[in-house]
Motif scaffolding. Structure first.
Motif, PDB file in Angstrom:
ATOM      1  N   ALA A  89      48.512  41.509  30.705  1.00  0.00           N
ATOM      2  CA  ALA A  89      47.732  41.963  31.901  1.00  0.00           C
ATOM      3  C   ALA A  89      48.683  42.105  33.072  1.00  0.00           C
ATOM      4  O   ALA A  89      48.571  43.043  33.988  1.00  0.00           O
ATOM      5  N   VAL A  90      49.573  41.131  33.326  1.00  0.00           N
ATOM      6  CA  VAL A  90      50.514  41.150  34.224  1.00  0.00           C
ATOM      7  C   VAL A  90      51.571  42.385  34.190  1.00  0.00           C
ATOM      8  O   VAL A  90      51.934  42.909  35.160  1.00  0.00           O
ATOM      9  N   LEU A  91      51.943  42.459  32.976  1.00  0.00           N
ATOM     10  CA  LEU A  91      53.030  43.685  32.801  1.00  0.00           C
ATOM     11  C   LEU A  91      52.203  45.091  33.147  1.00  0.00           C
ATOM     12  O   LEU A  91      52.862  45.964  33.482  1.00  0.00           O
ATOM     13  N   GLU A  92      51.003  45.240  32.900  1.00  0.00           N
ATOM     14  CA  GLU A  92      50.425  46.299  32.857  1.00  0.00           C
ATOM     15  C   GLU A  92      49.998  46.508  34.505  1.00  0.00           C
ATOM     16  O   GLU A  92      50.335  47.621  34.977  1.00  0.00           O
ATOM     17  N   ALA A  93      50.001  45.465  35.288  1.00  0.00           N
ATOM     18  CA  ALA A  93      49.794  45.648  36.767  1.00  0.00           C
ATOM     19  C   ALA A  93      51.061  45.725  37.562  1.00  0.00           C
ATOM     20  O   ALA A  93      51.311  46.297  38.809  1.00  0.00           O
ATOM     21  N   LEU A  94      52.261  45.108  36.835  1.00  0.00           N
ATOM     22  CA  LEU A  94      53.374  45.100  37.616  1.00  0.00           C
ATOM     23  C   LEU A  94      54.137  46.387  38.124  1.00  0.00           C
ATOM     24  O   LEU A  94      54.665  46.178  39.161  1.00  0.00           O
ATOM     25  N   VAL A 247      47.008  40.922  49.688  1.00  0.00           N
ATOM     26  CA  VAL A 247      46.183  41.542  50.724  1.00  0.00           C
ATOM     27  C   VAL A 247      45.869  43.027  50.817  1.00  0.00           C
ATOM     28  O   VAL A 247      44.910  43.520  50.679  1.00  0.00           O
ATOM     29  N   VAL A 248      47.200  43.756  50.730  1.00  0.00           N
ATOM     30  CA  VAL A 248      46.959  45.290  50.774  1.00  0.00           C
ATOM     31  C   VAL A 248      46.623  45.616  49.486  1.00  0.00           C
ATOM     32  O   VAL A 248      45.725  46.644  49.617  1.00  0.00           O
ATOM     33  N   GLU A 249      46.779  45.240  48.383  1.00  0.00           N
ATOM     34  CA  GLU A 249      46.160  45.825  47.201  1.00  0.00           C
ATOM     35  C   GLU A 249      44.871  45.747  46.792  1.00  0.00           C
ATOM     36  O   GLU A 249      43.958  46.326  46.416  1.00  0.00           O
ATOM     37  N   THR A 250      44.367  44.272  47.624  1.00  0.00           N
ATOM     38  CA  THR A 250      42.763  44.253  47.651  1.00  0.00           C
ATOM     39  C   THR A 250      42.087  45.198  48.638  1.00  0.00           C
ATOM     40  O   THR A 250      40.892  45.686  48.292  1.00  0.00           O
ATOM     41  N   ILE A 251      42.640  45.401  49.867  1.00  0.00           N
ATOM     42  CA  ILE A 251      42.154  46.337  50.897  1.00  0.00           C
ATOM     43  C   ILE A 251      41.903  48.001  50.245  1.00  0.00           C
ATOM     44  O   ILE A 251      41.246  48.379  50.300  1.00  0.00           O
ATOM     45  N   VAL A 257      49.774  43.502  40.653  1.00  0.00           N
ATOM     46  CA  VAL A 257      49.733  42.040  40.472  1.00  0.00           C
ATOM     47  C   VAL A 257      48.932  41.575  41.753  1.00  0.00           C
ATOM     48  O   VAL A 257      48.350  40.230  41.175  1.00  0.00           O
ATOM     49  N   GLY A 258      49.203  41.745  42.719  1.00  0.00           N
ATOM     50  CA  GLY A 258      48.271  41.105  43.993  1.00  0.00           C
ATOM     51  C   GLY A 258      47.020  41.152  43.653  1.00  0.00           C
ATOM     52  O   GLY A 258      46.148  40.249  43.879  1.00  0.00           O
ATOM     53  N   ARG A 259      46.252  42.149  43.354  1.00  0.00           N
ATOM     54  CA  ARG A 259      44.915  42.419  43.334  1.00  0.00           C
ATOM     55  C   ARG A 259      44.471  41.516  41.901  1.00  0.00           C
ATOM     56  O   ARG A 259      43.523  41.140  41.889  1.00  0.00           O
ATOM     57  N   LEU A 260      45.388  41.610  40.845  1.00  0.00           N
ATOM     58  CA  LEU A 260      44.864  40.972  39.663  1.00  0.00           C
ATOM     59  C   LEU A 260      44.909  39.319  39.726  1.00  0.00           C
ATOM     60  O   LEU A 260      44.161  38.795  39.549  1.00  0.00           O
ATOM     61  N   LEU A 261      45.730  38.890  40.931  1.00  0.00           N
ATOM     62  CA  LEU A 261      45.853  37.642  41.053  1.00  0.00           C
ATOM     63  C   LEU A 261      44.670  37.146  41.830  1.00  0.00           C
ATOM     64  O   LEU A 261      43.920  36.159  41.390  1.00  0.00           O
ATOM     65  N   ALA A 266      39.495  34.434  41.793  1.00  0.00           N
ATOM     66  CA  ALA A 266      37.912  34.388  41.805  1.00  0.00           C
ATOM     67  C   ALA A 266      37.047  33.818  40.665  1.00  0.00           C
ATOM     68  O   ALA A 266      36.234  33.411  40.756  1.00  0.00           O
ATOM     69  N   THR A 267      37.504  34.387  39.460  1.00  0.00           N
ATOM     70  CA  THR A 267      37.165  34.077  38.127  1.00  0.00           C
ATOM     71  C   THR A 267      37.472  32.891  37.573  1.00  0.00           C
ATOM     72  O   THR A 267      37.028  32.682  36.370  1.00  0.00           O
TER      73      THR A 267
END
Length: 313
Positions: A89-94, A247-251, A257-261, A266-267
């Motif tokens: 999952a990390v490699l997919e988002a990296l 923060v930026v990836e969430t916005i 990776v930031g949004r994945l984190l 949260a879960t």
């Protein structure tokens, strides 16, 4: 050089161990992941099954030892959400985070570095004050507020840029600007200070006394010497880029990776959170090690000092 690299490698391993241990303990002390992943009305036998499947029924020290042994073999566990390997999952988002971070860094270099050098060359002038005021505004404004402002202006008001997603190059512009402008402001102030310090050195006055043109003094003498502290600054800012990307990836709903984190925290998807933290730690350590090596190559005296210091120790 070899002793220096060996020392840094030992410190890197120790740093990784501390980060992994801290995250492991903090996540498990924050609450039971089963309470978040499973609904309230889940039957006790089903809850017990998943706790056994995820290894949450074991004592904390056994979970910790098992995780360390698995991580040493390259197994970072499976996601609680979809049962796929956490590191996959990390490699997919990296790549998305790498694209965003690299673009933001290039933007900061193209904007902040010339602005800081120009301010140093026009020290105490109106240009200097205007440049530094712009730099202060750039790094003082909160990232989340800047991102919302850009969305309101360019996505909702002018309707010229998309506000979320990553399908086209246009989707990169707003996240890149949001992450890159604060870094450009910090870089402008730092490059101004470094350039001013170098411009006051005797070898700069000697070059001017020999009749070297002002442009040649800046390009051939000032900037190469000012680049040494700038490299250290950029190495430190790698961590800021990675932190800001969450923060930026969430916005902007950027699938990095930031949004994945953020989603995994949260879960309480422990395996994914630990894999993300480990990846970020490795990136930061590697970046700073590379900066140190470049620092030694640029200034051989520093390499000799460190080697001598390592030999004495």
């Amino acid at each position: 050089m070899f002793r220096f690299l060996a020392l840094r490698a030992g410190r890197a391993i120790l740093t990784l161990l501390i980060c992994v241990s801290a995250v492991f303990i903090a996540l498990r002390l924050a609450g039971d992941p089963a309470d978040i992943m499973l609904s309230i009305d889940t039957p006790p036998d089903v809850r017990a099954y998943y706790r056994d499947l995820w290894g949450l029924d074991q004592p904390l020290h056994q979970q910790y030892l098992r995780y360390l042994l698995s991580a040493a073999r390259g197994d970072f566990g499976a996601s609680f959400a979809d049962d796929r390997p956490a590191f996959a999952a990390v490699l997919e988002a990296l790549p998305k985070t790498a694209l965003l971070g690299t673009s933001a860094l290039l933007l900061a270099l193209l904007v902040g570095l010339p602005l800081g050098v120009l301010a140093a060359l026009r020290h105490n002038s109106a240009i200097d004050r205007l440049a530094m005021a712009s730099a202060v505004f750039g790094y003082a404004i909160p990232i989340f507020f800047l991102g919302i402002l850009l969305i309101l202006l360019f996505a909702l008001k002018l309707r010229v840029l998309p506000s979320a997603g990553s399908d086209t190059p246009a989707h990169l512009i707003l996240p890149m600007v949001t992450l890159g402008l604060p870094l450009a402001g910090r870089l402008a102030r730092f490059s101004r200070t470094s350039t001013l310090e170098v411009l006051g050195k005797p070898f700069i006055r000697a070059a001017r006394g020999r009749g070297v043109m002002p442009f040649g003094v800046i390009i051939r003498h000032a900037l190469p010497n000012a680049s040494v502290p700038l490299l250290m600054f950029l190495g430190i800012e790698i961590g800021g880029i990675l932190a800001g990307s969450a923060v930026v990836e969430t916005i902007f709903a950027w699938p990095g990776v930031g949004r994945l984190l953020v989603d995994s925290v949260a879960t309480r998807d422990l395996a994914v959170v630990q894999a993300v933290i480990l990846t970020i730690t490795v990136i930061m350590i590697s970046a700073n090690l590379l900066v140190d090596i470049l620092h030694i190559l640029i200034d051989p005296r520093l390499g000799g000092f460190r080697q001598a210091g390592g030999a004495r120790a």
